[in-house]
Design a protein around this motif. Structure first.
Motif, PDB file in Angstrom:
ATOM      1  N   GLN A 193      37.145  36.894 126.268  1.00 14.72           N
ATOM      2  CA  GLN A 193      36.424  36.454 127.467  1.00 14.72           C
ATOM      3  C   GLN A 193      37.372  36.069 128.602  1.00 14.72           C
ATOM      4  OE1 GLN A 193      35.952  35.413 124.425  1.00 14.72           O
ATOM      5  NE2 GLN A 193      33.778  35.261 123.880  1.00 14.72           N
ATOM      6  N   ASP A 194      38.529  35.494 128.251  1.00 22.62           N
ATOM      7  CA  ASP A 194      39.472  35.027 129.265  1.00 22.62           C
ATOM      8  C   ASP A 194      40.811  34.820 128.569  1.00 22.62           C
ATOM      9  OD1 ASP A 194      41.017  33.178 131.003  1.00 22.62           O
ATOM     10  OD2 ASP A 194      39.167  33.095 132.179  1.00 22.62           O
ATOM     11  N   PRO A 195      41.884  35.425 129.070  1.00 29.11           N
ATOM     12  CA  PRO A 195      43.183  35.318 128.390  1.00 29.11           C
ATOM     13  C   PRO A 195      43.742  33.901 128.338  1.00 29.11           C
ATOM     14  CG  PRO A 195      43.436  36.338 130.550  1.00 29.11           C
ATOM     15  CD  PRO A 195      41.963  36.250 130.290  1.00 29.11           C
ATOM     16  N   ARG A 196      43.151  32.970 129.087  1.00 26.24           N
ATOM     17  CA  ARG A 196      43.610  31.589 129.033  1.00 26.24           C
ATOM     18  C   ARG A 196      43.039  30.848 127.830  1.00 26.24           C
ATOM     19  NH1 ARG A 196      41.716  29.844 134.935  1.00 26.24           N
ATOM     20  NH2 ARG A 196      39.974  31.169 134.244  1.00 26.24           N
ATOM     21  N   LEU A 197      41.945  31.359 127.279  1.00 25.42           N
ATOM     22  CA  LEU A 197      41.267  30.694 126.173  1.00 25.42           C
ATOM     23  C   LEU A 197      41.704  31.273 124.842  1.00 25.42           C
ATOM     24  CD1 LEU A 197      37.639  30.455 127.604  1.00 25.42           C
ATOM     25  CD2 LEU A 197      39.444  28.717 127.651  1.00 25.42           C
ATOM     26  N   MET A 198      41.506  30.492 123.796  1.00 26.75           N
ATOM     27  CA  MET A 198      41.851  30.914 122.447  1.00 26.75           C
ATOM     28  C   MET A 198      40.611  30.830 121.561  1.00 26.75           C
ATOM     29  SD  MET A 198      45.111  31.361 122.984  1.00 26.75           S
ATOM     30  CE  MET A 198      45.868  31.558 121.376  1.00 26.75           C
ATOM     31  N   VAL A 199      40.494  31.780 120.630  1.00 30.00           N
ATOM     32  CA  VAL A 199      39.421  31.744 119.643  1.00 30.00           C
ATOM     33  C   VAL A 199      40.042  31.829 118.261  1.00 30.00           C
ATOM     34  CG1 VAL A 199      37.666  32.733 121.151  1.00 30.00           C
ATOM     35  CG2 VAL A 199      39.109  34.259 119.787  1.00 30.00           C
ATOM     36  N   LYS A 200      39.303  31.402 117.266  1.00 26.68           N
ATOM     37  CA  LYS A 200      39.850  31.378 115.919  1.00 26.68           C
ATOM     38  C   LYS A 200      39.977  32.797 115.347  1.00 26.68           C
ATOM     39  CE  LYS A 200      38.437  26.735 114.518  1.00 26.68           C
ATOM     40  NZ  LYS A 200      37.582  25.930 113.606  1.00 26.68           N
ATOM     41  N   ARG A 201      41.011  32.993 114.627  1.00 29.84           N
ATOM     42  CA  ARG A 201      41.243  34.240 113.880  1.00 29.84           C
ATOM     43  C   ARG A 201      40.225  34.324 112.742  1.00 29.84           C
ATOM     44  NH1 ARG A 201      47.045  34.786 110.761  1.00 29.84           N
ATOM     45  NH2 ARG A 201      46.707  36.771 109.636  1.00 29.84           N
ATOM     46  N   GLN A 202      39.642  35.495 112.567  1.00 27.32           N
ATOM     47  CA  GLN A 202      38.663  35.688 111.507  1.00 27.32           C
ATOM     48  C   GLN A 202      39.336  35.740 110.138  1.00 27.32           C
ATOM     49  OE1 GLN A 202      35.185  35.803 111.883  1.00 27.32           O
ATOM     50  NE2 GLN A 202      35.872  34.997 113.882  1.00 27.32           N
ATOM     51  N   PRO A 203      38.633  35.343 109.093  1.00 26.02           N
ATOM     52  CA  PRO A 203      39.259  35.316 107.766  1.00 26.02           C
ATOM     53  C   PRO A 203      39.827  36.654 107.309  1.00 26.02           C
ATOM     54  CG  PRO A 203      37.209  34.081 107.743  1.00 26.02           C
ATOM     55  CD  PRO A 203      37.273  34.759 109.073  1.00 26.02           C
ATOM     56  N   ASP A 204      39.234  37.770 107.777  1.00 19.96           N
ATOM     57  CA  ASP A 204      39.696  39.080 107.317  1.00 19.96           C
ATOM     58  C   ASP A 204      40.646  39.762 108.294  1.00 19.96           C
ATOM     59  OD1 ASP A 204      37.841  39.501 109.286  1.00 19.96           O
ATOM     60  OD2 ASP A 204      36.860  41.195 108.302  1.00 19.96           O
ATOM     61  N   GLU A 205      41.069  39.053 109.339  1.00 22.51           N
ATOM     62  CA  GLU A 205      41.987  39.647 110.314  1.00 22.51           C
ATOM     63  C   GLU A 205      43.418  39.542 109.805  1.00 22.51           C
ATOM     64  OE1 GLU A 205      41.031  39.528 114.740  1.00 22.51           O
ATOM     65  OE2 GLU A 205      40.169  37.632 114.047  1.00 22.51           O
ATOM     66  N   THR A 206      44.043  40.686 109.608  1.00 22.49           N
ATOM     67  CA  THR A 206      45.417  40.716 109.108  1.00 22.49           C
ATOM     68  C   THR A 206      46.394  41.310 110.109  1.00 22.49           C
ATOM     69  OG1 THR A 206      45.009  42.859 108.055  1.00 22.49           O
ATOM     70  CG2 THR A 206      44.634  40.878 106.706  1.00 22.49           C
ATOM     71  N   GLU A 207      45.864  41.992 111.120  1.00 21.28           N
ATOM     72  CA  GLU A 207      46.727  42.622 112.100  1.00 21.28           C
ATOM     73  C   GLU A 207      46.424  42.077 113.494  1.00 21.28           C
ATOM     74  OE1 GLU A 207      49.093  44.590 111.081  1.00 21.28           O
ATOM     75  OE2 GLU A 207      48.362  44.517 109.013  1.00 21.28           O
ATOM     76  N   GLY A 208      47.466  41.854 114.278  1.00 22.67           N
ATOM     77  CA  GLY A 208      47.289  41.382 115.644  1.00 22.67           C
ATOM     78  C   GLY A 208      48.271  40.288 115.992  1.00 22.67           C
ATOM     79  N   GLU A 209      48.123  39.764 117.210  1.00 24.82           N
ATOM     80  CA  GLU A 209      48.960  38.666 117.672  1.00 24.82           C
ATOM     81  C   GLU A 209      48.226  37.343 117.425  1.00 24.82           C
ATOM     82  OE1 GLU A 209      50.012  39.229 121.731  1.00 24.82           O
ATOM     83  OE2 GLU A 209      51.366  40.911 121.313  1.00 24.82           O
ATOM     84  N   PHE A 210      48.841  36.494 116.631  1.00 24.83           N
ATOM     85  CA  PHE A 210      48.223  35.223 116.283  1.00 24.83           C
ATOM     86  C   PHE A 210      49.138  34.066 116.688  1.00 24.83           C
ATOM     87  CE2 PHE A 210      46.795  38.339 112.990  1.00 24.83           C
ATOM     88  CZ  PHE A 210      45.520  38.517 113.505  1.00 24.83           C
ATOM     89  N   TYR A 211      48.502  32.938 116.946  1.00 27.63           N
ATOM     90  CA  TYR A 211      49.229  31.793 117.500  1.00 27.63           C
ATOM     91  C   TYR A 211      48.798  30.496 116.810  1.00 27.63           C
ATOM     92  CZ  TYR A 211      50.021  34.944 121.495  1.00 27.63           C
ATOM     93  OH  TYR A 211      50.367  35.996 122.299  1.00 27.63           O
ATOM     94  N   ASN A 212      49.689  29.540 116.850  1.00 24.25           N
ATOM     95  CA  ASN A 212      49.320  28.145 116.632  1.00 24.25           C
ATOM     96  C   ASN A 212      49.512  27.414 117.958  1.00 24.25           C
ATOM     97  OD1 ASN A 212      48.445  27.946 113.926  1.00 24.25           O
ATOM     98  ND2 ASN A 212      50.564  28.211 113.235  1.00 24.25           N
ATOM     99  N   VAL A 213      48.649  26.441 118.202  1.00 24.21           N
ATOM    100  CA  VAL A 213      48.660  25.721 119.474  1.00 24.21           C
ATOM    101  C   VAL A 213      48.889  24.235 119.200  1.00 24.21           C
ATOM    102  CG1 VAL A 213      47.406  25.201 121.598  1.00 24.21           C
ATOM    103  CG2 VAL A 213      47.083  27.426 120.469  1.00 24.21           C
TER     104      VAL A 213
END
Length: 563
Positions: free
Chosen positions: A171-191
């Protein structure tokens, strides 16, 4: 109403000091400035007393006590107190203000914790009550909040990691949403909060306990619990010089009838009990709270909530050692806590009481979207949500720092919204003062019975809303003296010159209903009482009648024998 000062910034200690000293110098017949205590850093905890001394001394009138910054970072509260004082002194030609100062005394403490607020306003640090290490004597391991990029604010930092639980929101690159339990690929962050890690092991980023863990609003001798049971409570009740100062003042001023304690944030009017259920409190006291609180709702639009049952989440333990409970149960007077600044409501976020604890991920994201939209629409560029910006962290390496300055968007209103917040709470404060008990001598007459012998009759009544004992809770410990009426003068009183008359109800105690064919009135307790004396003296001899006790201070009337 007129104002004399500007409200385009949050006042620091010296500015508050200079303004209060200015009032004391300019209005010596209306004010008395004193320090009720000294902080560990040597600052005075200023008290300004305000009344028309030509109409009676400070201690002789029913009083209203207003304070702020028992929590150091909630600096909107101190601005409300200063705005309230500004309103009084800028409108002395207003008959309503003059009448208020003739009848009542105002005690104002703009900043209970000047050390804490000064630190909060001059550093990026968050301070609950005071900038003193507590409960630990040394800085503890873990992440400590701080300003790394030098922009003057502690924001957020997001760290790219295969262990991350967040991803960038579509929705907006400034916001963060939770990674889904089955997501294994992509860019992930801790805040995490912006800051550095004490004792970093190269792997883990635990949060450090707050360095400044004192919570003055848990340090009062009512329901007090030790640190293991109530965080921030202190070594013992009133272990802080700041809490000792206001407690000592209030205990020595029984003319205080009502307390307004200014906090932020949330947009609520809170009332006691806080450490136990209101079902255990006196029903008449709760009814008084509801009637007064409705006035607050009319002025600021905030919900009226009980601290124990409605304000906290259901799973949250009760708050122990609170200042407002101290006022309720030890002083026997109502104490409202105003949580200024209703950001959630302004942003269109749905608010539940008690607060909802099981928000879905969709609800959380909806809240974030609404807050971000509000900042975009209402704050100048660069003052809302700062975009994520690359930064080389000294321990974590490449991170991104961004987000809002919570201190002056969430905890306190941004400057463009400050004065409207101050004005509406001042309206409530002005109305609240006029509800105090107001005892007067309705009638005084003397009748000649025989040469040199008179019967003096006086009717004393309470024209105010509150009873002279204010809260029934205050009658329980038997420490509150009943009203007495004393006759003195150039005469000889046969019998007791001083007579006890108990207490006088205010018109809050009249049962008034408007059902069916019209209104009804039922008096349950006396609002006025008659006192008589036999007196020997000469016609025209001066008399002085005095009524005192309860929370009224002292009321006096001069008369003459035979007139």
């Amino acid at each position: 109403m007129q104002r004399s000062f500007v409200y385009d910034h949050y006042y620091r200690y010296q500015e508050i000091t200079d303004i209060l000293k200015g009032y004391a110098e300019k209005y010596p017949a209306l004010t008395r400035l004193s320090s009720i205590g000294q902080t560990p850093q040597g600052r005075s905890i200023w008290l300004l007393e305000v009344t028309d001394t030509a109409a009676g001394a400070f201690e002789d009138k029913p009083a209203y006590y207003m304070e702020a910054n028992i929590h150091a970072g909630e600096v909107t509260g101190s601005m409300v107190v200063m705005y309230f004082l500004d309103t009084l002194f800028s409108n002395l030609s207003d008959p309503a203000i003059r009448q208020l100062l003739e009848r009542y005394t105002i005690y104002a403490v703009p900043r209970v914790s000047p050390d804490g607020s000064e630190h909060y306003l001059t550093t990026p640090d968050y301070v609950r009550s005071a900038p003193r290490l507590y409960p630990y004597e040394q800085r503890q391991p873990g992440l400590h909040k701080g300003d790394l990029d030098g922009d003057g604010a502690c924001r957020m930092m997001r760290v790219r990691s295969p262990y991350g639980v967040w991803k960038i929101a579509p929705q907006d690159p400034r916001l963060m949403v939770k990674r889904q339990p089955d997501e294994t690929e992509g860019e992930f962050y801790n805040v995490y909060p912006e800051g550095v890690i004490e004792g970093y092991d190269g792997l883990h980023v635990p949060m450090a306990p707050a360095e400044f863990g004192n919570d003055f609003n848990r340090n009062y001798p009512i329901g007090w619990q030790e640190e293991s049971q109530q965080a921030g409570s202190g070594a013992h009740p009133l272990s802080n010089p700041e809490t000792q100062a206001n407690a000592r003042f209030l205990l020595s001023h029984p003319n205080v009838c009502c307390v307004l304690d200014m906090h932020t944030a949330g947009g609520q009017i809170l009332y006691t009990p806080g450490y136990k259920s209101p079902k255990e409190a006196c029903p008449a006291d709760m009814a008084l709270y509801h009637a007064l609180g409705r006035m607050g709702q009319q002025e600021n639009g905030f919900p009226l909530l009980n601290l124990y049952e409605e304000y906290m989440p259901a799973s949250h333990p009760q708050t122990c050692g609170g200042f407002d409970d101290f006022c309720h149960f030890l002083l026997g007077v109502p104490a409202f806590t105003i949580e200024c600044w209703d950001l959630a409501e302004r942003a269109g976020v749905e608010v539940h009481y008690p607060p909802k604890e099981d928000k879905s991920e969709e609800e959380e994201l909806d809240c974030a979207v609404k807050y971000l939209k509000w900042m975009d629409e209402n704050l100048p560029e660069g003052q809302g949500f700062l975009p994520w910006t690359p930064f080389e962290h000294p321990q974590l390496g490449p991170v991104e720092i961004g987000g809002p300055d919570y201190k002056f968007i969430s905890q306190n209103p941004p400057i463009p919204f400050l004065e409207q917040e101050l004005e509406k709470h001042t309206r409530f404060a002005l109305r609240l003062i006029r509800t105090l008990p107001r005892v007067v001598f309705d009638q005084v007459e003397s009748r000649l019975l025989a040469p040199g012998l008179y019967e003096v009759r006086a009717v004393v009544g309470n024209h105010g809303y509150m009873p002279t004992y204010v809260f029934e809770e205050g009658l329980k410990n038997k420490a509150l003296p009943p009203l007495t009426v004393t006759l003195e003068g150039e005469c000889k009183v046969e019998g007791d010159a001083r007579q006890a008359i108990g207490h006088l109800q205010g018109f809050a105690g009249i049962q008034a209903h408007n059902e069916g064919m019209g209104p009804t009135t039922v008096e349950t307790e006396p609002l006025c009482k008659e006192v008589r004396w036999l007196v020997r003296g000469e016609e025209g001899a001066p008399l002085l009648l005095t009524c005192q006790g309860g929370h009224i201070g002292k009321v006096q009337l001069k008369a003459k024998l035979g007139n």
